[in-house]
Design a protein around this motif. Structure first.
Motif, PDB file in Angstrom:
ATOM      1  N   LYS A 169     -44.786  57.110  40.140  1.00 30.37           N
ATOM      2  CA  LYS A 169     -44.611  57.739  41.438  1.00 30.37           C
ATOM      3  C   LYS A 169     -45.978  58.130  41.988  1.00 30.37           C
ATOM      4  CE  LYS A 169     -40.021  59.213  40.492  1.00 30.37           C
ATOM      5  NZ  LYS A 169     -38.971  60.159  40.647  1.00 30.37           N
ATOM      6  N   CYS A 177     -39.837  53.419  49.154  1.00 32.29           N
ATOM      7  CA  CYS A 177     -39.704  54.575  48.258  1.00 32.29           C
ATOM      8  C   CYS A 177     -41.044  55.055  47.702  1.00 32.29           C
ATOM      9  CB  CYS A 177     -38.738  54.248  47.118  1.00 32.29           C
ATOM     10  SG  CYS A 177     -39.306  52.943  46.014  1.00 32.29           S
ATOM     11  N   LEU A 181     -42.850  53.838  45.146  1.00 31.90           N
ATOM     12  CA  LEU A 181     -43.172  53.543  43.746  1.00 31.90           C
ATOM     13  C   LEU A 181     -44.350  52.581  43.680  1.00 31.90           C
ATOM     14  CD1 LEU A 181     -39.644  53.076  42.123  1.00 31.90           C
ATOM     15  CD2 LEU A 181     -41.221  54.980  41.811  1.00 31.90           C
TER      16      LEU A 181
END
Length: 55
Positions: free
Chosen positions: A54, A34, A36
């Motif tokens: 992020k 993802c 992150l």
């Protein structure tokens, strides 16, 4: 940052369960799934989704 290789192999992103990799410049852990980015404070990874940023 002093995270052993064996520990890095078993750490996973709490959000998506993908492996993590070390970001060399910032000395943080980045998720390969993802994206992150998790901070490392005093050589301890802070694997809380609320603490991640992020990219």
């Amino acid at each position: 940052m002093k995270i052993d290789d064996w520990l890095l192999e078993i750490l996973a992103c709490p959000a998506c369960k993908s492996p993590l990799r070390v970001e060399g410049e910032t000395e943080e852990l980045a998720c390969t799934g993802c994206g992150l980015i998790y901070p490392v404070r005093d050589d301890i990874p802070v694997l809380l989704v609320d603490e991640a940023r992020k990219p």
